[in-house]
Design an enzyme around this catalytic site. Structure first.
Site: not given
Lengths: 350, 334
Positions: B62, B131
């Site tokens: 990322e 998440h």
């Protein structure tokens, strides 16, 4: 190596040295504030690499980037004014010493977070590759930066997509005050590139000619579609990490030993056929530039008028840069807002 | 037929397709956006149509692929980075905060940053604490970054297109549970300016301010409140940076009461910003202090019942609105 190139190398190295020493002086006088990371000792890397680039190439740099910008062609007065934080600085006083940007010369910035130069460089490389242009992104970083995650992430992507990026490690052996033996399990930095199948070499970063030769070849290879290349330039900074750092962690004998391989001296040595012997150099000490130049002149290897001309030219340039910076006004807050919003074209925000 | 009923993910997909077709400098990158078609199908079909340089599958990196977007944007490209979930954006905070948001400024205005970063956030169905986050507060506190929070397919389509066309770094904050929601899309309509808030329902008694999925909560609460005689006005912020204060102020000056509804944790969140600013700016119009309906300050529990109990419900909004209206105006029946 033709004489004009030699002269250009010498000129840029002397300019770099004179500029950085003037910056140090202005810092102690209080005209420059904040962090100031100087480059004396490492000039051969910037000069050797950047002289091998084309105007269409891009340079991505770190917080020790004044000399990268100068060699790339940014006027010294605009670099100095930025160090002063003034309105006429290359980043209009919004960036400072660690954030020089020069869009016109494709100088893509100095980044003050270690490890940021890799993703910027692969982004530039991606844009070049996508458009199939004969351009290269030059990515500078220090030995301390090779332990950041982005090093591995970005090298992987650069190799995977064969991006036109030249990775240039300026290995000056220290991440601030921690020597490479204490921060890296593998101290031969170039070997790490093998993990990503990127051809890599180590070069004497105190020798501008070797740096230039190796990087010129690598740039040719990249331009012909060979994918990324990696060069480790072993160099040394004669000063501390920044002006706030006296460098007390380094033994004096080590500093003296490297000073004797001063790259500025090396540049001059190539210009003269009979460079002084090791014994003669022992007497030279740390003020290598003056001593070696005197020697060269004394032995008749250098044209005195030429050396004097270069020296006075760079001294004058730097002096003018300091004066220019002093005269330049502080930017106003309206200018800061303008810098934030200038790129929005006609987009209307609330 | 310009108007059709489609899902949120299809609207985003349509927007990307239109931009890729119109402008060669647009490209997409992220994990599984290519061959796989995107975790929420947003990039479905685009890889086959535009090829691997325009729709690029990345390694799980990322920090570097978001930074790659920054570098490419500096050369004039218009990258659209997809971060699979906002939770992973924490790994990319350096390129988002230190690079994308600051380069235009610290270069003295030399470099535009036409970068779009798309990411879903929010609490979905039992994805666990790592998440199920909402990090809008983190991104809102970064000057130079803009954040769009589309709540409908129409906004998803137009705000994404507007973000790609913009020269500013813009984060498009999507919501896991909105991807498969449906709504009308009119590709020929003149779109609302990207950062303008929208009044989704008119009312006179209380203003409910929401964004992203909480807009739907507000609308459902408003319909039920109407049954008990409370007419709520519902505002969809559409953008969290900047915020369209004028639309909010106009509404609060009419209703004299407001509630901010957010799915993010209450402490130091978007709701705190809205409550503080509107309280400052509408002080003399207010009949009662601002109310905030937000998630509990707790990592999202995995257990389904606890998960539901940790975030605001329609009932929470209704009960807060009833309290607010009865305290301030005893004439209104709860």
């Amino acid at each position: 190596m033709d004489r004009d190139t030699l002269r250009a190398f010498l000129r840029d190295m002397l300019l770099a040295r004179a500029f950085e020493e003037a910056a140090a002086e202005q810092y102690t006088k209080g005209n420059i504030a904040g962090f100031l990371h100087l480059y004396p000792g490492e000039e051969a890397v910037a000069v050797g690499v950047i002289h091998a680039t084309e105007p269409a190439d891009y340079v991505v740099s770190t917080y020790r980037e004044h000399v990268h910008a100068l060699v790339r062609g940014t006027p010294p007065r605009q670099v100095m004014a930025e160090l002063f934080g003034r309105r006429d600085g290359i980043s209009r006083g919004m960036g400072g010493s660690m954030h020089l940007f020069d869009r016109e010369r494709r100088f893509m910035g100095g980044y003050a977070i270690v490890g940021e130069t890799y993703p910027v460089a692969i982004g530039v490389g991606y844009a070049i590759a996508m458009r199939d242009l004969p351009e290269v992104a030059i990515c500078f970083f220090g030995d301390g930066a090779v332990n950041q995650g982005t090093f591995h992430e970005s090298l992987n992507m650069a190799a995977l997509w064969r991006l036109p990026v030249l990775f240039v490690c300026e290995n000056n052996h220290y991440q601030i005050g921690t020597e490479i033996h204490r921060h890296s399990a593998v101290t031969e930095v170039f070997r790490r590139a093998a993990a990503y199948n990127i051809p890599a070499e180590r070069v004497d970063g105190m020798d501008v000619f070797k740096v230039h030769e190796v990087t010129s070849r690598m740039l040719r290879e990249i331009r012909s579609g060979g994918g990324p290349r990696f060069v480790e330039c072993e160099t040394y900074r004669l000063r501390g990490h920044s002006m706030a750092d006296p460098g007390s962690y380094r033994p004096q004998i080590e500093v003296r030993a490297y000073a004797s391989t001063d790259p500025v001296s090396a540049a001059i040595s190539e210009a003269v056929p009979a460079y002084p012997s090791r014994e003669q150099l022992a007497g030279v000490g740390r003020d290598a530039i003056d001593h070696v130049t005197e020697h060269g002149l004394g032995a008749g290897h250098l044209d005195p008028a030429e050396v004097d001309g270069i020296k006075s030219e760079v001294q004058q340039l730097v002096q003018e840069a300091v004066e220019f910076a002093k005269q330049s006004p502080d930017p106003e807050m309206a200018e800061a807002w303008r810098c934030l919003h200038v790129n929005r074209r006609n987009e209307s925000l609330i | 037929m310009a108007t059709e009923d489609i899902t949120y993910w299809q609207a985003l997909n349509r927007a990307l397709d239109a931009e890729l077709a119109e402008d060669d400098s647009v490209f997409i990158l992220g994990e599984d956006v290519g061959l796989y078609g995107g975790s929420y199908r947003v990039t479905e079909g685009l890889y086959a149509k535009y090829g691997s340089w325009r729709v690029r599958d990345t390694p799980i990196s990322e920090a570097s692929f978001t930074g790659l977007g920054v570098g490419a944007a500096m050369t004039g490209m218009r990258p659209v980075v997809e971060i699979m979930t906002i939770n992973f954006a924490l790994l990319a905070l350096d390129p988002l905060v230190n690079m994308a948001a600051k380069i235009p400024f610290m270069s003295g205005g030399q470099f535009p940053m036409p970068l779009v970063v798309r990411m879903p956030g929010g609490v979905a169905k039992q994805l666990g604490a790592q998440h199920s986050q909402r990090l809008e507060h983190t991104l809102m506190n970064v000057p130079g970054l803009r954040i769009a929070v589309p709540a409908t397919p129409q906004d998803a389509y137009w705000q994404l297109r507007q973000a790609i066309a913009s020269d500013d770094p813009i984060i498009l904050l999507e919501h896991d549970l909105l991807y498969f929601s449906k709504g009308l899309l009119d590709v020929e309509a003149v779109p609302l300016p990207m950062h303008r808030a929208a009044v989704r329902r008119a009312g006179r008694d209380v203003t409910l301010v929401g964004y992203s999925r909480s807009v739907e909560l507000c609308l459902r609460a408003a319909r039920q409140l109407a049954d008990v005689g409370i007419e709520a006005e519902v505002i969809d912020l559409r953008s969290l940076s900047p915020i369209d204060w004028e639309t909010c102020i106009t509404s609060v000056e009419k209703t004299h009461r407001f509630i901010v509804v957010e799915e993010d944790c209450r402490f130091a969140g978007a709701g705190a910003e809205v409550a503080a600013t509107l309280s400052e700016r509408c002080f003399f119009s207010l009949d009662a202090p601002a109310k905030r309906v937000a998630a509990l300050d707790i990592p999202t529990p995995f257990n389904g019942s606890l998960e539901s109990a940790s975030i605001p419900t329609v009932e929470d909004v209704i009960s807060q609105a009833q309290q607010l209206c009865s305290v301030a105006d005893p004439g209104v029946k709860p």
